[in-house]
Design a protein around this motif. Sequence first.
Motif, PDB file in Angstrom:
ATOM      1  N   VAL A 721       0.834  -1.194   0.000  1.00  0.00           N
ATOM      2  CA  VAL A 721       0.000   0.000   0.000  1.00  0.00           C
ATOM      3  C   VAL A 721       0.871   1.247   0.000  1.00  0.00           C
ATOM      4  CG1 VAL A 721      -1.786   1.269   1.204  1.00  0.00           C
ATOM      5  CG2 VAL A 721      -1.806  -1.229   1.232  1.00  0.00           C
ATOM      6  N   ILE A 722       0.629   2.115  -0.963  1.00  0.00           N
ATOM      7  CA  ILE A 722       1.296   3.413  -0.969  1.00  0.00           C
ATOM      8  C   ILE A 722       0.275   4.397  -0.411  1.00  0.00           C
ATOM      9  CG2 ILE A 722       2.422   5.159  -2.382  1.00  0.00           C
ATOM     10  CD1 ILE A 722       2.819   2.864  -4.484  1.00  0.00           C
ATOM     11  N   ASP A 723       0.473   4.751   0.847  1.00  0.00           N
ATOM     12  CA  ASP A 723      -0.494   5.608   1.526  1.00  0.00           C
ATOM     13  C   ASP A 723      -0.045   7.060   1.358  1.00  0.00           C
ATOM     14  OD1 ASP A 723      -2.169   6.963   3.202  1.00  0.00           O
ATOM     15  OD2 ASP A 723      -1.788   5.711   4.963  1.00  0.00           O
ATOM     16  N   LEU A 724      -0.789   7.822   0.571  1.00  0.00           N
ATOM     17  CA  LEU A 724      -0.397   9.213   0.318  1.00  0.00           C
ATOM     18  C   LEU A 724      -0.927  10.155   1.388  1.00  0.00           C
ATOM     19  CD1 LEU A 724      -0.897   9.319  -3.553  1.00  0.00           C
ATOM     20  CD2 LEU A 724       1.237   9.042  -2.288  1.00  0.00           C
ATOM     21  N   GLY A 725      -1.671   9.614   2.356  1.00  0.00           N
ATOM     22  CA  GLY A 725      -2.135  10.459   3.458  1.00  0.00           C
ATOM     23  C   GLY A 725      -3.485  11.079   3.175  1.00  0.00           C
ATOM     24  N   ARG A 726      -3.703  12.246   3.748  1.00  0.00           N
ATOM     25  CA  ARG A 726      -5.004  12.901   3.630  1.00  0.00           C
ATOM     26  C   ARG A 726      -4.816  14.253   2.979  1.00  0.00           C
ATOM     27  NH1 ARG A 726      -5.864  14.248  10.055  1.00  0.00           N
ATOM     28  NH2 ARG A 726      -4.544  16.075  10.065  1.00  0.00           N
ATOM     29  N   ASP A 727      -5.912  14.854   2.507  1.00  0.00           N
ATOM     30  CA  ASP A 727      -5.842  16.164   1.855  1.00  0.00           C
ATOM     31  C   ASP A 727      -4.809  16.118   0.725  1.00  0.00           C
ATOM     32  OD1 ASP A 727      -6.152  18.909   1.362  1.00  0.00           O
ATOM     33  OD2 ASP A 727      -4.632  19.458   2.845  1.00  0.00           O
ATOM     34  N   VAL A 728      -4.949  15.135  -0.169  1.00  0.00           N
ATOM     35  CA  VAL A 728      -3.924  14.897  -1.184  1.00  0.00           C
ATOM     36  C   VAL A 728      -4.339  15.512  -2.526  1.00  0.00           C
ATOM     37  CG1 VAL A 728      -2.582  13.155  -2.401  1.00  0.00           C
ATOM     38  CG2 VAL A 728      -3.248  12.769  -0.034  1.00  0.00           C
ATOM     39  N   ASP A 729      -3.444  16.293  -3.054  1.00  0.00           N
ATOM     40  CA  ASP A 729      -3.662  16.946  -4.329  1.00  0.00           C
ATOM     41  C   ASP A 729      -3.818  15.910  -5.443  1.00  0.00           C
ATOM     42  OD1 ASP A 729      -3.305  19.933  -5.239  1.00  0.00           O
ATOM     43  OD2 ASP A 729      -2.494  18.651  -6.834  1.00  0.00           O
ATOM     44  N   PRO A 730      -4.798  16.107  -6.369  1.00  0.00           N
ATOM     45  CA  PRO A 730      -4.976  15.148  -7.470  1.00  0.00           C
ATOM     46  C   PRO A 730      -3.675  14.891  -8.234  1.00  0.00           C
ATOM     47  CG  PRO A 730      -6.770  16.736  -7.473  1.00  0.00           C
ATOM     48  CD  PRO A 730      -5.826  17.163  -6.383  1.00  0.00           C
ATOM     49  N   GLU A 731      -2.898  15.934  -8.417  1.00  0.00           N
ATOM     50  CA  GLU A 731      -1.648  15.811  -9.160  1.00  0.00           C
ATOM     51  C   GLU A 731      -0.698  14.801  -8.493  1.00  0.00           C
ATOM     52  OE1 GLU A 731      -0.700  16.976 -12.075  1.00  0.00           O
ATOM     53  OE2 GLU A 731       1.332  16.151 -11.830  1.00  0.00           O
ATOM     54  N   VAL A 732      -0.676  14.810  -7.161  1.00  0.00           N
ATOM     55  CA  VAL A 732       0.214  13.894  -6.422  1.00  0.00           C
ATOM     56  C   VAL A 732      -0.242  12.442  -6.629  1.00  0.00           C
ATOM     57  CG1 VAL A 732       1.003  13.211  -4.125  1.00  0.00           C
ATOM     58  CG2 VAL A 732       0.842  15.635  -4.717  1.00  0.00           C
ATOM     59  N   VAL A 733      -1.557  12.236  -6.608  1.00  0.00           N
ATOM     60  CA  VAL A 733      -2.094  10.892  -6.834  1.00  0.00           C
ATOM     61  C   VAL A 733      -1.683  10.411  -8.222  1.00  0.00           C
ATOM     62  CG1 VAL A 733      -4.185   9.489  -6.969  1.00  0.00           C
ATOM     63  CG2 VAL A 733      -4.083  11.406  -5.357  1.00  0.00           C
ATOM     64  N   VAL A 734      -1.931  11.248  -9.207  1.00  0.00           N
ATOM     65  CA  VAL A 734      -1.681  10.844 -10.590  1.00  0.00           C
ATOM     66  C   VAL A 734      -0.190  10.618 -10.826  1.00  0.00           C
ATOM     67  CG1 VAL A 734      -1.898  11.517 -13.001  1.00  0.00           C
ATOM     68  CG2 VAL A 734      -3.768  11.980 -11.401  1.00  0.00           C
ATOM     69  N   ARG A 735       0.633  11.490 -10.270  1.00  0.00           N
ATOM     70  CA  ARG A 735       2.070  11.338 -10.472  1.00  0.00           C
ATOM     71  C   ARG A 735       2.560  10.004  -9.888  1.00  0.00           C
ATOM     72  NH1 ARG A 735       5.043  15.064  -7.405  1.00  0.00           N
ATOM     73  NH2 ARG A 735       3.495  16.620  -7.971  1.00  0.00           N
ATOM     74  N   THR A 736       2.072   9.682  -8.692  1.00  0.00           N
ATOM     75  CA  THR A 736       2.485   8.422  -8.065  1.00  0.00           C
ATOM     76  C   THR A 736       2.040   7.225  -8.898  1.00  0.00           C
ATOM     77  OG1 THR A 736       2.156   9.528  -5.952  1.00  0.00           O
ATOM     78  CG2 THR A 736       2.458   7.145  -5.883  1.00  0.00           C
ATOM     79  N   VAL A 737       0.792   7.273  -9.365  1.00  0.00           N
ATOM     80  CA  VAL A 737       0.254   6.177 -10.180  1.00  0.00           C
ATOM     81  C   VAL A 737       1.060   6.038 -11.466  1.00  0.00           C
ATOM     82  CG1 VAL A 737      -1.728   5.520 -11.603  1.00  0.00           C
ATOM     83  CG2 VAL A 737      -2.071   6.219  -9.216  1.00  0.00           C
ATOM     84  N   GLU A 738       1.391   7.173 -12.075  1.00  0.00           N
ATOM     85  CA  GLU A 738       2.165   7.151 -13.324  1.00  0.00           C
ATOM     86  C   GLU A 738       3.560   6.581 -13.100  1.00  0.00           C
ATOM     87  OE1 GLU A 738       1.078  10.756 -16.333  1.00  0.00           O
ATOM     88  OE2 GLU A 738       1.894  11.345 -14.397  1.00  0.00           O
ATOM     89  N   GLU A 739       4.255   7.130 -12.096  1.00  0.00           N
ATOM     90  CA  GLU A 739       5.648   6.754 -11.862  1.00  0.00           C
ATOM     91  C   GLU A 739       5.802   5.257 -11.602  1.00  0.00           C
ATOM     92  OE1 GLU A 739       7.021   9.145  -8.621  1.00  0.00           O
ATOM     93  OE2 GLU A 739       7.192  10.938  -9.894  1.00  0.00           O
ATOM     94  N   ARG A 740       4.850   4.694 -10.848  1.00  0.00           N
ATOM     95  CA  ARG A 740       5.015   3.295 -10.445  1.00  0.00           C
ATOM     96  C   ARG A 740       4.080   2.375 -11.212  1.00  0.00           C
ATOM     97  NH1 ARG A 740       7.411   4.221  -4.851  1.00  0.00           N
ATOM     98  NH2 ARG A 740       7.315   1.995  -4.577  1.00  0.00           N
ATOM     99  N   HIS A 741       3.374   2.943 -12.174  1.00  0.00           N
ATOM    100  CA  HIS A 741       2.400   2.201 -12.956  1.00  0.00           C
ATOM    101  C   HIS A 741       1.478   1.380 -12.044  1.00  0.00           C
ATOM    102  CE1 HIS A 741       1.061   1.278 -17.024  1.00  0.00           C
ATOM    103  NE2 HIS A 741       0.652   0.127 -16.520  1.00  0.00           N
TER     104      HIS A 741
END
Lengths: 810, 237
Positions: A721-741
């Motif tokens: 699980v990659i837990d990005l925490g709370r109050d997370v910017d959409p860009e951060v979610v997408v970047r993480t998903v992209e980087e690690r597929h």
Amino acid sequence: MTHDDTLAAALAGDGFLLFDGAMGTQLQERGLAAGELPELLCLSAPDQITAVHAAYVAAGADVVTTNTFGANAAKLGDAASVEEVFSAAVACARAARPRYVAADIGPTGQLLEPMGTLAFDDAYELFARQARAADAAGADLFVIETMADLAEAKAALLAVRENSDLPVLVTMTFQEDGRTFLGTTPEVAAVTLSALGADAVGINCSLGPRDVAPLVERMLPWASCPVMAQANAGLPRVEGGETRYDVGPEEYAAAVAGMLDAGVTIVGGCCGTTPAHIAAERSLLAGRRPAPRALRNCFAVAGPQRLVALAPGQVGVIGERINPTGKRKMKEALRSGNHDHVIAEAMAQERSGAQVLDVNAGLPEIDERAVMCRLVSELLSVTTLPLQIDSSDPAVVEAAVRSYPGKALINSVNGKAASLAAVVPIAARYGCALVGLTLDEDGIPATAEGRLAVARKIVAATDAAGIPRHDVAIDCLAMAASTDQTAPRAILDAIRAVKSELPGVRTVLGVSNISFGLPFRPLLNATFLAAALGAGLDLAIINPGVRRMMDVVDSWRVLSGEDEQARFYVEHYADRSDAPGAAPSPAGEKDAVPAPAAGLPADPVERARALVLDGRSEPMGEAMAEVLLGHDALFSINEVLVPALDEVGRRFEDGSFFLPQLMASAEAAKAGFEVVRAAAAPGDAAAAGKGEVVVCTVKGDIHDIGKNIVRMLLENYGFDVIDLGRDVDPEVVVRTVEERHVRLAGLSALMTTTVPAMAETIELLRERAPWCKVVVGGAVLTPEYAQMVGADFYAKDATETARIASEVLG
Amino acid sequence: MASAREDYDVRSVERGEVLRYLGYAGQALTPELDARIDEVVAHCLAICRPRGVTRVFGVAGRGEKGGVPVLRLSGTALELAGRSIAEHLEGAVAVGVLAVTVGMGAEAELRRLSLTDPTAQVIFDAAGTAAVERAADAAEASVVAEAHERGLFCGTRFSPGYGDLPLSTQPVLLDALDAGRLLGIRLSPALLMSPTKSVTAVVGLFERPRPEAHASCAGCPCRDFCVLLRAGSTCRG
């Protein structure tokens, strides 16, 4: 505008400055409706505002404060622009013909990250716009006031300093317990804000003057600038629907007299004070001279709630464990973004006696700046210890210390010209303490004289930048005794030389290098630490979890006199002994062996299953270790833990388990998995993860309970699980998903007002990471809602999320 | 601008209420979990610092804005919009406005537990909810006492976000009580209060006793905090 030198003298500490009293309560008496934005009256009823100012000028105030407390873009909304309000407010103030007009800046009204949702940089922008507007409108100085959050006060102070050349005074508000709403003490506020360049620091609002007096007096030894106080006229009470304040002008002035005697030089009033209060203070000031003040000569760093100050002769411990160098688990934690291990290390070091925590995120393959900032934010939530920001990249250091709510220690600068040019200005600008390494372009000098020469170079640079000497700690750099047996003496001589030749400067040392290449290192480290303390070392960078090291520190504090009457030592060492059988109990380790679990099956497999169902973590490790004696990792997971978890899930679904039972079971299973993973050979497929899942609570929402439960359960089922925490910017979610597929993202939202952020995140995912499935959940969501925001799945609870994850990634 | 702040003595919360927030429905608990719940609830109560502010405003008039009924109050910019609040306050001659919180300490502890002990976080959160509800009961008791002084009778609490009383009521409501300064309550752009364990509400004051509220002391949520009861009287007459 005609100005005398009253302000300059006051800011130099050579004279008094009298501010005005309350604006808000004065306007209420003139009929301001509760909840109305008082700042708008600058535009709609300027004469009324000027009348309030004029009454204070007539009472003898040197400074009137503009009616702009809440005049930030977020609060004003569409009602008026920040520029309009400040322009009108300064004009209203000027029309009363005061000596000086102070532009007033109050809090944003929002809570900053990490507890709230307002980013430090966004708070800074709100304040910067106010600063520019006030400067353009012709204010003479700034007063930032009623701050409860040190991070917010810092954002405001930086915004004013970086957008105006006018003087800036900063006051915070405290409760009866001597802390702000966010737990900051007067000492921490004074140390942090004066180091950051406030022209005065102090207290406003809060309490009546009698209760403010002892609090503001606590600031005096720690503020290298004038100290100010603007108390309320007592505590408000309601009488017949009217708010009343009980402290009259004479009583108020009597309490202020005590503050003046203690060394406060800037006074005025806050809620409930009137022109009569200010007039009483004016009479009080007549014929007085500022009282002399004595500042502490301490090395001082601070977290938002805790000051760590070392007077000469006192020694401090810096915990070294949050550093990936040579530590496999720490490397893994920083790479994966699962920081549980970091947090556990932080808490363990605090328990063991660390006073400052070193934080290093230096790994070549990660975004050091982003990881460092996230680590700092998380550590602020779990420990009150001040942090030492440890990086060789000045940009990383600056990013971390700029928003740090306290006075950080920077590790480090060295004698190289490039390092001095890059790092010293950062420490000076952000009011940090600084570690200086005795190495330069020629490497590490072998001799004490050589190290002293580098130290001189560093201190010349910090002196020139205005950094006080007690904020500079020179590291004479421990080198391995195994490669050069003259090295230890050279280091000790260098410590002595720095202390005697550069008076006021402190010393720091990472001790454990000394034993590199030799057996039984803790003994050498401890002996060397004792010698270094004897040579005058002030700060030791060590692993406080090693008992032998803390033994040296604790016993040295008795010998040096720091531990007065050996109180700490007697309390903690009275029962210690080297007698055989009386093994020292390492700090943080449990003495008691857990009692064998009564009433549980003797067969380890059955017992492990039962423990998961009962939610009992403590005996779980032992049971799984027994399981592993007769079975492999694959069996232990697929035949023991997973079926037990499935049963837990069934019971939760049919209502025979409720939430805490589900979670306790998940904890027990986790304890079991940890044993299996620790025992598994590297690369063992059974112990490897089933794939990555990103989870977070969406932007604007700080409810993370549901997300945390989902995370626990997914981890249980073997997902990474990659837990990005709370109050997370959409860009951060997408970047993480992209980087690690990543193939599955779980988004949580608890409020109807944050569901749009969920839709926005999904839209961005669809655009840039179309391979990624999305599961959503949270109190306000329904299957229909989930469809509306464009999710692939709706999960009503954590067990369903686990099922969906198995479906997508299985 | 300030209204008086009160500290509330919330020494206990009903264990049954905490369990209800946790979704409890009679399941059998292990002694370990039982003890853990007690421990976390006690920890929560030790950290919570329940405080509140109340003010009573007269009803200035009833009107309509964009087809929605609006209740205006005197001496404040606060307006209460929506059909549900109009119905709830029908006949009210004054309105008590309250804000309570258990403080930023509990919020910080929730954040810490979120990173260190999610199970304890869940229990702490439920205990915090129970505690802030008790604080709201205490604040309501203050409004009841003030109503009694005026010869009026209170209805039940109603919070922004219930029915169609919009969450956008929050900024003005909190400002009208000076809740930022007095209680440290902050509001996010999504209109989420911090500390999250905070409650705002309005209570109607009526000329006749209300059948649905404060009908008997035995069942009254304000009982533990009632100054009238302590003085040997009741709010019903």
